[in-house]
Design an enzyme around this catalytic site. Structure first.
Site, PDB file in Angstrom:
ATOM      1  N   SER A  35       0.813  -1.220   0.000  1.00 59.13           N
ATOM      2  CA  SER A  35       0.000   0.000   0.000  1.00 59.13           C
ATOM      3  C   SER A  35       0.844   1.267   0.000  1.00 59.13           C
ATOM      4  O   SER A  35       0.293   2.360  -0.057  1.00 59.13           O
ATOM      5  CB  SER A  35      -0.940   0.029   1.216  1.00 59.13           C
ATOM      6  OG  SER A  35      -0.191   0.035   2.425  1.00 59.13           O
ATOM      7  N   SER A  36       2.173   1.155   0.067  1.00 65.65           N
ATOM      8  CA  SER A  36       2.987   2.371   0.091  1.00 65.65           C
ATOM      9  C   SER A  36       4.398   2.109  -0.411  1.00 65.65           C
ATOM     10  O   SER A  36       4.922   0.993  -0.314  1.00 65.65           O
ATOM     11  CB  SER A  36       3.059   2.951   1.518  1.00 65.65           C
ATOM     12  OG  SER A  36       3.787   2.083   2.369  1.00 65.65           O
ATOM     13  N   ASP A 253      10.483  -8.519   2.235  1.00 70.16           N
ATOM     14  CA  ASP A 253      10.447  -7.678   3.429  1.00 70.16           C
ATOM     15  C   ASP A 253      10.640  -8.482   4.710  1.00 70.16           C
ATOM     16  O   ASP A 253      11.275  -8.003   5.665  1.00 70.16           O
ATOM     17  CB  ASP A 253       9.155  -6.853   3.486  1.00 70.16           C
ATOM     18  CG  ASP A 253       7.893  -7.664   3.234  1.00 70.16           C
ATOM     19  OD1 ASP A 253       7.947  -8.916   3.226  1.00 70.16           O
ATOM     20  OD2 ASP A 253       6.832  -7.037   3.029  1.00 70.16           O
ATOM     21  N   GLN A 321      -7.014  -3.269   9.118  1.00 73.74           N
ATOM     22  CA  GLN A 321      -6.962  -2.254   8.060  1.00 73.74           C
ATOM     23  C   GLN A 321      -8.265  -2.202   7.275  1.00 73.74           C
ATOM     24  O   GLN A 321      -8.758  -1.117   6.933  1.00 73.74           O
ATOM     25  CB  GLN A 321      -5.778  -2.561   7.134  1.00 73.74           C
ATOM     26  CG  GLN A 321      -4.417  -2.364   7.786  1.00 73.74           C
ATOM     27  CD  GLN A 321      -3.309  -3.110   7.067  1.00 73.74           C
ATOM     28  OE1 GLN A 321      -3.552  -3.863   6.118  1.00 73.74           O
ATOM     29  NE2 GLN A 321      -2.076  -2.930   7.523  1.00 73.74           N
TER      30      GLN A 321
END
Length: 507
Positions: A35-36, A253, A321
């Site tokens: 999302s970013s 990640d 979320q």
């Protein structure tokens, strides 16, 4: 010696010895989430790493005529703006950059190096149509032995198989497959290669990602010549046109987050990397391929240092979320505070139930699930958030026990769980996890992926010896230990909730 040469001079990683010049190095972690686009600048001075977020850009998957894809143009714009912002912040270009992303997604390049289409998102539904065909061609047991990866429809092998079934002409059009972080690195100037850690998540590489799994490629109809050369992580991959070193920091990640635990290669420890996904695992030296690991739903992914993350993917803060999106409530801290003051419903949901996998109407989905299984439902956002956190804690406990059973004597039953990532910002989740697991929880940095990325860059540059990584982390970040018998959460209550869940979901 020029000022630049002096700045880049490599010194002892421990910084020991009075009068020695200390290394100073600036590494930019490009931490790309679903999302970013985030850019975290790491500065290494006198044996300490400090971090600063210098850029953030929102992005999301988009529906392209019924196919869920990533807006790579926006992502790459964010990446380039991140480098520009870091350069502006420093007054010069950073010494190196490293890219980490989520796993399993990828790009397909033609012979001219052009992207054939936008990378497709792992939540796209095309795999469901073809998954059973691949399972017949590549049975679960065979896939497990050939790769050490738990077969799941989101895995790259299922995605590529679906691509080829939908577009058979890809056989003649594709020249190179690249996992997403390697694609981004390639677009910045690195050669078309893949780091072992991100390659291990694909379901296409051999255990430990020492090579590509030829039997799997053949069963899925994927040409072997598509596959890029595999290279070690924490190495310099190439340079940008501006001369900035591009490092492969682990690519995935979670690999970067585990790197930020500072473990030695032979240490066996439990960890949770808490974000949209909650990944719970054990850091082990080598793949574990027995039937017990497969039955426990575990998967062997490679760490940045070459060891193994034996882990389980669990739906994590995605639940929260999605609730926040429905409630139009961006203040997570306020919700968690209210949840701490709310009464427990005394039951938990199964975060991995298929009902919760797709976006939209999450509060109603959770309430409906509770009514179906318990004849009760949470009342309002505060109790819903508490239910989500208690459910994640109970899932952590179940999987921690499963890992203990599989790893056996390698793992001390009294060893703590290391929790990093977004959940480290949440005061309730670590306490609930400690209570549910009957173990201490060591809460590390929320910026674990970015920090592990930065540490890998320092190691690739020769500024930091890998053996000193743990000491540098102890100097650089503050960790908090949470006891299992804390006042926030009662271990007995979690035992009871786990028992109720088992009874409610029994066949």
């Amino acid at each position: 010696m020029t000022s630049t040469d002096e700045h880049r001079q490599i010194m002892s990683p421990s910084g020991a010895g009075e009068g020695q010049q200390k290394a100073e190095f600036h590494a930019l972690a490009l931490d790309l989430g679903s999302s970013s686009v985030r850019a975290v600048l790491g500065s290494y001075r006198q044996g300490v790493v400090s971090t600063e977020e210098v850029f953030r850009l929102h992005h999301q998957a988009v529906d392209d005529h019924g196919t869920l894809t990533w807006d790579l143009e926006r992502i790459m714009d964010g990446v380039r703006r991140s480098i520009a912002m870091a350069t502006q912040r420093l007054g010069r270009a950073p010494d190196s950059i490293g890219i980490d992303t989520w796993g399993v997604d990828y790009g397909l390049l033609d012979a001219q190096g052009e992207l054939l289409h936008a990378p497709r998102a792992y939540r796209d539904r095309r795999m469901a149509r073809w998954a059973a065909d691949l399972d017949r061609a590549l049975p679960e047991g065979t896939a497990w032995q050939e790769t050490g990866i738990l077969p799941q429809q989101i895995n790259t092998v299922y995605q590529l198989y679906a691509d080829l079934r939908q577009e058979p002409d890809l056989i003649g059009r594709v020249d190179r497959f690249l996992p997403l972080p390697d694609l981004v690195a390639h677009l910045l100037g690195a050669p078309a290669q893949s780091g072992r850690a991100i390659a291990s998540t694909t379901g296409l590489a051999s255990p430990g990602a020492r090579g590509w799994a030829a039997r799997v490629l053949q069963a899925a109809g994927i040409p072997e010549e598509w596959m890029p050369p595999l290279v070690d992580d924490a190495t310099v991959a190439g340079t940008t046109p501006e001369g900035i070193s591009i490092v492969r920091p682990g690519g995935h990640d979670t690999a970067c987050a585990v790197h930020a635990l500072g473990l030695a290669g032979d240490e066996v420890r439990l960890f949770i990397s808490s974000g949209s996904w909650s990944l719970i695992g054990a850091a082990v030296p080598s793949p574990i391929l027995d039937g017990a690991a497969l039955r426990a739903g575990l998967t062997n992914e490679v760490r940045t240092d070459g060891g193994i993350r034996l882990l389980r993917n669990l739906t994590g803060f995605w639940l929260l979320q999605e609730c926040q999106r429905s409630w139009n409530e961006p203040d997570t801290g306020a919700l968690v505070e209210a949840a701490g003051e709310s009464a427990s419903l005394g039951v938990v949901i199964d975060p991995d139930d298929e009902l919760f996998a797709s976006p939209g109407d999450m509060p109603d989905k959770i309430a409906d699930w509770c009514r179906l299984h318990y004849k009760i439902a949470p009342e309002g956002p505060a109790q819903t958030v508490r239910l989500i956190l208690e459910s994640l804690a109970c899932a952590h406990a179940a999987y921690a026990q499963g890992l203990q059973d599989v790893v056996g004597d390698q793992l001390d039953p009294a060893a703590p769980i290391h929790l990093v990532g977004g959940g480290a910002r949440n005061s309730l989740l670590p306490a609930m996890t400690a209570a549910a697991c009957h173990r201490r929880v060591i809460v590390g940095t929320p910026e674990a992926s970015a920090l592990g990325n930065i540490l890998a860059q320092l190691e690739a540059a020769g500024v930091l010896d890998p053996s000193a990584r743990g000491e540098v982390l102890r100097r650089s970040i503050r960790s908090v230990e949470v006891d299992a018998s804390g006042a926030i959460a009662d271990p007995g209550a979690f035992d009871a909730m786990r028992e109720r869940l088992l009874n409610a979901t029994a066949d």
